[in-house]
Design a protein around this motif. Structure first.
Motif, PDB file in Angstrom:
ATOM      1  N   PHE A 157       0.811  -1.209   0.000  1.00 40.38           N
ATOM      2  CA  PHE A 157       0.000   0.000   0.000  1.00 40.38           C
ATOM      3  C   PHE A 157       0.850   1.267   0.000  1.00 40.38           C
ATOM      4  O   PHE A 157       0.414   2.300  -0.446  1.00 40.38           O
ATOM      5  CB  PHE A 157      -0.913   0.035   1.231  1.00 40.38           C
ATOM      6  CG  PHE A 157      -1.845  -1.125   1.285  1.00 40.38           C
ATOM      7  CD1 PHE A 157      -2.858  -1.265   0.365  1.00 40.38           C
ATOM      8  CD2 PHE A 157      -1.692  -2.096   2.259  1.00 40.38           C
ATOM      9  CE1 PHE A 157      -3.717  -2.345   0.411  1.00 40.38           C
ATOM     10  CE2 PHE A 157      -2.546  -3.175   2.315  1.00 40.38           C
ATOM     11  CZ  PHE A 157      -3.562  -3.303   1.387  1.00 40.38           C
ATOM     12  N   ALA A 158       2.033   1.209   0.545  1.00 36.56           N
ATOM     13  CA  ALA A 158       2.819   2.423   0.756  1.00 36.56           C
ATOM     14  C   ALA A 158       4.164   2.392   0.024  1.00 36.56           C
ATOM     15  O   ALA A 158       5.087   3.076   0.414  1.00 36.56           O
ATOM     16  CB  ALA A 158       3.046   2.622   2.255  1.00 36.56           C
ATOM     17  N   GLY A 159       4.306   1.605  -1.019  1.00 37.86           N
ATOM     18  CA  GLY A 159       5.587   1.519  -1.711  1.00 37.86           C
ATOM     19  C   GLY A 159       6.472   0.480  -1.046  1.00 37.86           C
ATOM     20  O   GLY A 159       6.055  -0.239  -0.154  1.00 37.86           O
ATOM     21  N   ASP A 160       7.702   0.405  -1.479  1.00 34.99           N
ATOM     22  CA  ASP A 160       8.607  -0.622  -0.979  1.00 34.99           C
ATOM     23  C   ASP A 160       8.953  -0.452   0.491  1.00 34.99           C
ATOM     24  O   ASP A 160       9.149  -1.421   1.194  1.00 34.99           O
ATOM     25  CB  ASP A 160       9.894  -0.647  -1.805  1.00 34.99           C
ATOM     26  CG  ASP A 160       9.662  -1.207  -3.189  1.00 34.99           C
ATOM     27  OD1 ASP A 160      10.466  -0.913  -4.076  1.00 34.99           O
ATOM     28  OD2 ASP A 160       8.666  -1.944  -3.371  1.00 34.99           O
ATOM     29  N   GLU A 161       9.070   0.768   0.956  1.00 34.55           N
ATOM     30  CA  GLU A 161       9.495   0.979   2.336  1.00 34.55           C
ATOM     31  C   GLU A 161       8.336   0.972   3.319  1.00 34.55           C
ATOM     32  O   GLU A 161       8.395   0.347   4.346  1.00 34.55           O
ATOM     33  CB  GLU A 161      10.271   2.294   2.449  1.00 34.55           C
ATOM     34  CG  GLU A 161      11.644   2.223   1.823  1.00 34.55           C
ATOM     35  CD  GLU A 161      12.510   1.158   2.450  1.00 34.55           C
ATOM     36  OE1 GLU A 161      12.573   1.068   3.697  1.00 34.55           O
ATOM     37  OE2 GLU A 161      13.128   0.396   1.707  1.00 34.55           O
ATOM     38  N   PRO A 218       5.623   2.970   6.040  1.00 37.49           N
ATOM     39  CA  PRO A 218       5.948   3.789   7.214  1.00 37.49           C
ATOM     40  C   PRO A 218       6.747   2.990   8.236  1.00 37.49           C
ATOM     41  O   PRO A 218       6.572   1.792   8.376  1.00 37.49           O
ATOM     42  CB  PRO A 218       4.569   4.172   7.774  1.00 37.49           C
ATOM     43  CG  PRO A 218       3.648   3.125   7.249  1.00 37.49           C
ATOM     44  CD  PRO A 218       4.214   2.651   5.952  1.00 37.49           C
ATOM     45  N   SER A 219       7.624   3.678   8.933  1.00 37.35           N
ATOM     46  CA  SER A 219       8.367   3.056  10.015  1.00 37.35           C
ATOM     47  C   SER A 219       7.464   3.000  11.243  1.00 37.35           C
ATOM     48  O   SER A 219       6.740   3.959  11.532  1.00 37.35           O
ATOM     49  CB  SER A 219       9.609   3.891  10.337  1.00 37.35           C
ATOM     50  OG  SER A 219      10.156   3.511  11.571  1.00 37.35           O
ATOM     51  N   ALA A 269       0.608   9.004   8.497  1.00 39.96           N
ATOM     52  CA  ALA A 269       0.542  10.350   7.930  1.00 39.96           C
ATOM     53  C   ALA A 269      -0.050  10.353   6.525  1.00 39.96           C
ATOM     54  O   ALA A 269      -0.694  11.316   6.120  1.00 39.96           O
ATOM     55  CB  ALA A 269       1.938  10.980   7.917  1.00 39.96           C
ATOM     56  N   ASP A 270       0.126   9.250   5.777  1.00 40.33           N
ATOM     57  CA  ASP A 270      -0.413   9.185   4.418  1.00 40.33           C
ATOM     58  C   ASP A 270      -1.880   8.784   4.377  1.00 40.33           C
ATOM     59  O   ASP A 270      -2.465   8.620   3.321  1.00 40.33           O
ATOM     60  CB  ASP A 270       0.422   8.238   3.557  1.00 40.33           C
ATOM     61  CG  ASP A 270       0.323   6.779   3.982  1.00 40.33           C
ATOM     62  OD1 ASP A 270      -0.417   6.460   4.942  1.00 40.33           O
ATOM     63  OD2 ASP A 270       1.003   5.939   3.359  1.00 40.33           O
ATOM     64  N   GLY A 271      -2.495   8.590   5.555  1.00 40.10           N
ATOM     65  CA  GLY A 271      -3.912   8.249   5.626  1.00 40.10           C
ATOM     66  C   GLY A 271      -4.194   6.757   5.718  1.00 40.10           C
ATOM     67  O   GLY A 271      -5.316   6.354   6.001  1.00 40.10           O
ATOM     68  N   SER A 272      -3.183   5.921   5.485  1.00 40.70           N
ATOM     69  CA  SER A 272      -3.388   4.481   5.611  1.00 40.70           C
ATOM     70  C   SER A 272      -3.489   4.118   7.091  1.00 40.70           C
ATOM     71  O   SER A 272      -3.101   4.886   7.959  1.00 40.70           O
ATOM     72  CB  SER A 272      -2.231   3.713   4.959  1.00 40.70           C
ATOM     73  OG  SER A 272      -1.023   3.993   5.629  1.00 40.70           O
TER      74      SER A 272
END
Length: 100
Positions: free
Chosen positions: A12-16, A18-19, A47-50
């Motif tokens: 959902f948030a790319g390869d990395e 959120p930490s 922070a990205d809403g997920s």
């Protein structure tokens, strides 16, 4: 926290993604019937809403139950859980006035 070498929310948030440390200081909603020193889960918004379902623990004190609002105040990386404390929105100070 990784699953098969990838973080579970990476799709959902790319390869990395959120930490988990980024959630320290965030509000959460308890999603289990109770939280204690050995058990509990909460939903937290990035922070990205997920959203993520995280493991939480609490020392004895005010009860945290399903639907309660909590504050994540520390992360135990080696054990993969957050310390949580009850949060009363009525005690949250007003945001600072613009220009101050």
């Amino acid at each position: 926290m990784t699953v098969g070498g990838r973080k579970p929310w990476a799709r959902f948030a790319g390869d990395e993604g959120p930490s988990l440390r980024e959630f320290v200081g965030a509000l959460c909603v308890i999603r289990t019937g109770w939280v204690d020193i050995r058990f509990g889960q909460a939903e937290v918004r990035a922070a990205d809403g997920s959203t993520a379902l995280v493991q939480v623990r609490q020392y004895e004190g005010e009860e945290l139950a399903l639907g309660s609002t909590g504050l994540l105040y520390a992360y135990e990386e080696d054990q993969g859980f957050f310390w949580v404390t009850p949060f009363d929105p009525g005690l949250d100070p007003a945001p600072p006035e613009p220009g101050r």
